[in-house]
Design a protein around this motif. Structure first.
Motif, PDB file in Angstrom:
ATOM      1  N   SER A  27      48.441  53.051  92.305  1.00  0.00           N
ATOM      2  CA  SER A  27      48.737  51.654  91.513  1.00  0.00           C
ATOM      3  C   SER A  27      49.912  52.205  90.583  1.00  0.00           C
ATOM      4  O   SER A  27      50.380  53.391  90.659  1.00  0.00           O
ATOM      5  N   PRO A  28      50.333  51.231  89.878  1.00  0.00           N
ATOM      6  CA  PRO A  28      51.505  51.605  89.075  1.00  0.00           C
ATOM      7  C   PRO A  28      51.573  52.900  88.204  1.00  0.00           C
ATOM      8  O   PRO A  28      52.417  53.583  88.014  1.00  0.00           O
ATOM      9  N   ARG A  29      50.410  53.236  87.531  1.00  0.00           N
ATOM     10  CA  ARG A  29      50.264  54.156  86.700  1.00  0.00           C
ATOM     11  C   ARG A  29      49.210  55.521  87.383  1.00  0.00           C
ATOM     12  O   ARG A  29      49.276  56.653  86.584  1.00  0.00           O
ATOM     13  N   THR A  30      48.736  55.154  88.296  1.00  0.00           N
ATOM     14  CA  THR A  30      47.693  56.106  88.816  1.00  0.00           C
ATOM     15  C   THR A  30      47.823  56.264  90.207  1.00  0.00           C
ATOM     16  O   THR A  30      48.086  55.465  91.088  1.00  0.00           O
ATOM     17  N   ILE A  31      47.751  57.624  90.821  1.00  0.00           N
ATOM     18  CA  ILE A  31      47.315  57.705  92.150  1.00  0.00           C
ATOM     19  C   ILE A  31      45.768  58.061  92.279  1.00  0.00           C
ATOM     20  O   ILE A  31      45.468  58.898  91.792  1.00  0.00           O
ATOM     21  N   HIS A  32      45.288  57.347  93.254  1.00  0.00           N
ATOM     22  CA  HIS A  32      43.952  57.435  93.513  1.00  0.00           C
ATOM     23  C   HIS A  32      43.505  58.215  94.711  1.00  0.00           C
ATOM     24  O   HIS A  32      44.141  58.063  95.777  1.00  0.00           O
ATOM     25  N   ILE A  33      42.554  59.197  94.672  1.00  0.00           N
ATOM     26  CA  ILE A  33      42.289  60.100  96.040  1.00  0.00           C
ATOM     27  C   ILE A  33      40.742  60.126  96.101  1.00  0.00           C
ATOM     28  O   ILE A  33      40.199  60.077  95.373  1.00  0.00           O
ATOM     29  N   ARG A  34      40.398  59.882  97.529  1.00  0.00           N
ATOM     30  CA  ARG A  34      38.957  59.849  97.764  1.00  0.00           C
ATOM     31  C   ARG A  34      38.946  60.549  99.240  1.00  0.00           C
ATOM     32  O   ARG A  34      39.824  60.570  99.924  1.00  0.00           O
ATOM     33  N   ASP A  35      37.513  61.018  99.185  1.00  0.00           N
ATOM     34  CA  ASP A  35      37.126  61.458 100.672  1.00  0.00           C
ATOM     35  C   ASP A  35      36.653  60.218 101.382  1.00  0.00           C
ATOM     36  O   ASP A  35      35.672  59.370 100.906  1.00  0.00           O
ATOM     37  N   PRO A  47      51.269  59.872  88.710  1.00  0.00           N
ATOM     38  CA  PRO A  47      52.282  59.897  89.712  1.00  0.00           C
ATOM     39  C   PRO A  47      52.983  61.262  89.726  1.00  0.00           C
ATOM     40  O   PRO A  47      53.389  61.807  90.690  1.00  0.00           O
ATOM     41  N   ALA A  48      53.357  61.855  88.371  1.00  0.00           N
ATOM     42  CA  ALA A  48      53.791  63.024  88.456  1.00  0.00           C
ATOM     43  C   ALA A  48      53.280  64.228  88.729  1.00  0.00           C
ATOM     44  O   ALA A  48      53.784  65.203  89.447  1.00  0.00           O
ATOM     45  N   THR A  49      51.766  64.211  88.530  1.00  0.00           N
ATOM     46  CA  THR A  49      51.069  65.113  89.127  1.00  0.00           C
ATOM     47  C   THR A  49      50.964  65.132  90.679  1.00  0.00           C
ATOM     48  O   THR A  49      51.108  66.145  91.062  1.00  0.00           O
ATOM     49  N   TRP A  50      51.077  64.065  91.265  1.00  0.00           N
ATOM     50  CA  TRP A  50      50.705  63.750  92.505  1.00  0.00           C
ATOM     51  C   TRP A  50      52.091  64.198  93.256  1.00  0.00           C
ATOM     52  O   TRP A  50      51.890  65.043  94.088  1.00  0.00           O
ATOM     53  N   THR A  51      53.172  63.840  92.655  1.00  0.00           N
ATOM     54  CA  THR A  51      54.492  64.436  93.224  1.00  0.00           C
ATOM     55  C   THR A  51      54.510  65.974  93.187  1.00  0.00           C
ATOM     56  O   THR A  51      54.905  66.767  94.004  1.00  0.00           O
ATOM     57  N   ALA A  52      54.131  66.521  91.985  1.00  0.00           N
ATOM     58  CA  ALA A  52      54.199  68.011  91.975  1.00  0.00           C
ATOM     59  C   ALA A  52      53.049  68.699  93.124  1.00  0.00           C
ATOM     60  O   ALA A  52      53.784  69.557  93.507  1.00  0.00           O
ATOM     61  N   PHE A  53      52.067  68.020  93.254  1.00  0.00           N
ATOM     62  CA  PHE A  53      51.099  68.557  94.195  1.00  0.00           C
ATOM     63  C   PHE A  53      51.479  68.382  95.612  1.00  0.00           C
ATOM     64  O   PHE A  53      51.758  69.377  96.390  1.00  0.00           O
ATOM     65  N   THR A  54      52.277  67.319  96.118  1.00  0.00           N
ATOM     66  CA  THR A  54      52.823  67.136  97.530  1.00  0.00           C
ATOM     67  C   THR A  54      54.144  67.895  97.502  1.00  0.00           C
ATOM     68  O   THR A  54      54.311  68.568  98.681  1.00  0.00           O
ATOM     69  N   THR A  55      54.759  68.236  96.581  1.00  0.00           N
ATOM     70  CA  THR A  55      56.025  68.974  96.457  1.00  0.00           C
ATOM     71  C   THR A  55      55.481  70.423  96.778  1.00  0.00           C
ATOM     72  O   THR A  55      56.363  71.047  97.532  1.00  0.00           O
ATOM     73  N   THR A  56      54.583  70.966  96.128  1.00  0.00           N
ATOM     74  CA  THR A  56      54.370  72.256  96.386  1.00  0.00           C
ATOM     75  C   THR A  56      53.573  72.434  97.932  1.00  0.00           C
ATOM     76  O   THR A  56      53.946  73.563  98.343  1.00  0.00           O
ATOM     77  N   LEU A  57      53.232  71.440  98.381  1.00  0.00           N
ATOM     78  CA  LEU A  57      52.418  71.567 100.049  1.00  0.00           C
ATOM     79  C   LEU A  57      53.634  71.613 100.703  1.00  0.00           C
ATOM     80  O   LEU A  57      53.464  72.268 101.957  1.00  0.00           O
TER      81      LEU A  57
END
Length: 58
Positions: A27-35, A47-57
């Motif tokens: 969504s515009p301000r949030t990335i939602h993650i679920r099982d 989104p910045a946290t998600w980008t940092a996480f996926t970049t690290t992977l």
């Protein structure tokens, strides 16, 4: 935004045999993650946290 109103995606590496998968919705301000097997609760990050996480992977 409720989890039901989001458009969820799972990895292209996930098969169709019903295994446990991580699903992501943006969504515009949030990335939602679920099982996929246990959709509540969801983890929400910026989104910045998600980008940092996926970049690290990579």
């Amino acid at each position: 935004m409720s989890a039901e109103a989001l458009q969820w995606f799972k990895s292209t590496y996930s098969g169709d045999e019903g295994g446990q998968c991580v699903e992501v919705a943006a969504s515009p301000r949030t990335i939602h993650i679920r099982d996929s097997k246990n959709p509540e609760p969801t983890l929400r990050v910026t989104p910045a946290t998600w980008t940092a996480f996926t970049t690290t992977l990579k």
